[in-house]
Design an enzyme around this catalytic site. Structure first.
Site, PDB file in Angstrom:
ATOM      1  N   ASP A   1      -2.898   7.232   3.192  1.00  0.00           N
ATOM      2  CA  ASP A   1      -2.343   8.355   3.967  1.00  0.00           C
ATOM      3  C   ASP A   1      -3.424   8.964   4.858  1.00  0.00           C
ATOM      4  O   ASP A   1      -3.207   9.240   6.047  1.00  0.00           O
ATOM      5  CB  ASP A   1      -1.681   9.409   3.050  1.00  0.00           C
ATOM      6  CG  ASP A   1      -2.507   9.768   1.826  1.00  0.00           C
ATOM      7  OD1 ASP A   1      -3.564   9.142   1.588  1.00  0.00           O
ATOM      8  OD2 ASP A   1      -2.100  10.696   1.085  1.00  0.00           O
TER       9      ASP A   1
ATOM     10  N   ASP B   1       0.788  -3.676   7.297  1.00  0.00           N
ATOM     11  CA  ASP B   1       1.928  -3.780   8.223  1.00  0.00           C
ATOM     12  C   ASP B   1       2.122  -2.448   8.942  1.00  0.00           C
ATOM     13  O   ASP B   1       2.223  -2.379  10.175  1.00  0.00           O
ATOM     14  CB  ASP B   1       3.180  -4.167   7.429  1.00  0.00           C
ATOM     15  CG  ASP B   1       4.378  -4.424   8.322  1.00  0.00           C
ATOM     16  OD1 ASP B   1       4.177  -4.763   9.505  1.00  0.00           O
ATOM     17  OD2 ASP B   1       5.511  -4.283   7.832  1.00  0.00           O
TER      18      ASP B   1
ATOM     19  N   TYR C   1       5.628  -7.268  -0.636  1.00  0.00           N
ATOM     20  CA  TYR C   1       6.595  -8.129   0.041  1.00  0.00           C
ATOM     21  C   TYR C   1       6.929  -9.389  -0.756  1.00  0.00           C
ATOM     22  O   TYR C   1       7.920 -10.056  -0.470  1.00  0.00           O
ATOM     23  CB  TYR C   1       6.073  -8.547   1.427  1.00  0.00           C
ATOM     24  CG  TYR C   1       6.044  -7.436   2.449  1.00  0.00           C
ATOM     25  CD1 TYR C   1       6.369  -6.140   2.081  1.00  0.00           C
ATOM     26  CD2 TYR C   1       5.708  -7.681   3.765  1.00  0.00           C
ATOM     27  CE1 TYR C   1       6.332  -5.109   3.005  1.00  0.00           C
ATOM     28  CE2 TYR C   1       5.671  -6.653   4.694  1.00  0.00           C
ATOM     29  CZ  TYR C   1       5.978  -5.370   4.302  1.00  0.00           C
ATOM     30  OH  TYR C   1       5.941  -4.362   5.223  1.00  0.00           O
TER      31      TYR C   1
ATOM     32  N   LYS D   1      -4.412   3.212  -2.309  1.00  0.00           N
ATOM     33  CA  LYS D   1      -3.828   4.467  -2.777  1.00  0.00           C
ATOM     34  C   LYS D   1      -4.221   4.596  -4.249  1.00  0.00           C
ATOM     35  O   LYS D   1      -3.376   4.692  -5.147  1.00  0.00           O
ATOM     36  CB  LYS D   1      -2.302   4.426  -2.569  1.00  0.00           C
ATOM     37  CG  LYS D   1      -1.593   5.720  -2.851  1.00  0.00           C
ATOM     38  CD  LYS D   1      -1.804   6.809  -1.812  1.00  0.00           C
ATOM     39  CE  LYS D   1      -1.131   8.089  -2.248  1.00  0.00           C
ATOM     40  NZ  LYS D   1      -1.443   9.234  -1.354  1.00  0.00           N
TER      41      LYS D   1
ATOM     42  N   ASP E   1       0.950  -1.280  13.145  1.00  0.00           N
ATOM     43  CA  ASP E   1       1.860  -0.796  14.198  1.00  0.00           C
ATOM     44  C   ASP E   1       1.301   0.509  14.756  1.00  0.00           C
ATOM     45  O   ASP E   1       1.270   0.722  15.969  1.00  0.00           O
ATOM     46  CB  ASP E   1       3.276  -0.551  13.644  1.00  0.00           C
ATOM     47  CG  ASP E   1       4.211  -1.726  13.890  1.00  0.00           C
ATOM     48  OD1 ASP E   1       3.753  -2.876  13.752  1.00  0.00           O
ATOM     49  OD2 ASP E   1       5.395  -1.490  14.208  1.00  0.00           O
TER      50      ASP E   1
END
Ligand code: IPM
Ligand code: MG
Length: 350
Positions: free
Chosen positions: A218, A242, A139, A186, A246
């Site tokens: 993942d 982020d 970001y 990852k 959620d």
């Protein structure tokens, strides 16, 4: 006197923030807290032309803690990306206040088991904390466009120091809990993840009493819905955090329950994770509990008011146990009430 900058912002932020402030005020009556409201987001664009007015930023830097509602909405969606409320208000505010650690606790409140979309036996024992890195990574890295051929890029970059401080803070949280830390990355593909892993392993030497594991992001997404009670503390990169939070929020019933703290070691900013929810804004439908629980986190982490914070949490639990629900938590037999009434019920249960 402790001063709190209150930033209601946009959409349901305007409705949930008064409930959070009234609730926090009710348990801190004699402590001389000063609560001051400031403009942010679309509301600030309309009034001043910018999403994060200099006055607001100065007030937040000055305040002892910041309580934020939400920013953004369709009215400002068409603006160029660098003027939109999310990138132009929230991200620079986090950066200026150096809020590198975002704490997102997800715990099953027994009364809400039926509100979760997952099976009872999967979510019954959920009690985890995601420590999301908040001021680096994808970001905040260099971004841009190229014209021929047309292309766009964002850069995922972390300095050693950024990884050290977030992993160290996550180890400290784990030490206060069940002493298990899962670092999500990852590393099978990304160089930044391999770097992150090396540093996490190095920091781990300071915490021999905490068990460190690693998981690909993942797989972590799958494990969070398959067997979420395997997790105690998760630490991860900004974007991964982020997305995963959620996803994880619904384990506790609804994202309308997810309170967060963004910490720097000095100052804290507290905000619900759900955003401005333009589809239900202005209808007295929003769930104020994430905002109320964010205020409870503020009392505890910025002011050390653990008993007051627990009073608020217990009141929320009691109201839910009585069967009161906002629409996002609806299940058969639930008693549906609006934002204001939910806030009033929590205060009555204090
Ligand atoms: C959150 C939000 C923000 C983020 C957006 C609004 C920029 O989704 O706090 O999770 O991505 O950090
Ligand atoms: Mg988010």
């Amino acid at each position: 006197m402790p001063e709190i900058a209150v930033l209601p912002g946009d959409g349901i932020g305007q409705e949930i923030m008064p409930e959070a402030v009234a609730t926090a005020r009710a348990v801190t009556e004699n402590r001389g807290f000063v609560w001051r409201e400031h403009l942010i987001g679309g509301a600030a664009i309309d009034a001043t032309g910018g999403a994060l007015p200099p006055d607001t930023l100065a007030a937040c830097l000055e305040a002892d803690a910041v309580l934020l509602g939400a920013v953004g909405g369709p009215k400002w969606d068409a603006l160029p990306v660098n003027q939109r409320p999310e990138p132009a208000a929230l991200l620079p505010l986090r950066k200026h206040l150096a809020l590198f650690a975002n704490i997102r606790p997800i715990r099953m409140i027994p009364a809400l088991i039926g509100a979760s979309p997952l099976k009872e036996e999967v979510v019954r024992n959920v009690d985890l904390v995601v420590v999301r890195e908040l001021t680096g990574g994808l970001y905040f890295g260099e971004k841009g466009r190229r014209s021929s051929p047309p292309a766009a890029y964002d850069t995922l970059i972390y300095t050693e120091e950024e990884v050290r401080r977030i992993t160290r803070l996550a180890f400290q949280w784990a030490r206060e809990r069940r002493r298990r830390l899962c670092s999500v990355d990852k590393a099978n593909v990304l160089e930044s993840s391999r770097f992150w892993r090396e540093i996490a392993l190095d920091v781990a030497r300071e915490f021999p009493d905490v068990e460190l594991t690693h998981m690909y992001v993942d797989n972590a997404a799958m494990q969070l819905v398959r067997q979420p009670d395997q997790f105690d503390v998760i630490v991860t990169e900004n974007t991964f955090g982020d997305i995963l939070t959620d996803l994880a929020s619904v384990l506790g019933g609804s994202i309308g329950m997810l309170a967060t703290a963004s910490l720097s070691g000095k100052k804290g900013l507290y905000e619900p994770a759900h955003g401005s929810a333009p589809d239900i804004a202005g209808q007295d439908k929003a769930n104020p509990l994430a905002a109320i629980l964010s205020a409870a986190m503020m009392l505890k982490y910025s002011f050390g008011l653990t008993a007051e914070s627990e009073r608020v949490e217990n009141a929320v639990t009691a109201v839910l146990a009585d069967g009161w629900r906002t629409a996002d938590l609806a299940e058969p037999g639930a008693r549906i009430i609006g934002t204001k009434e939910m806030g009033a019920k929590v205060r009555a249960a204090l």
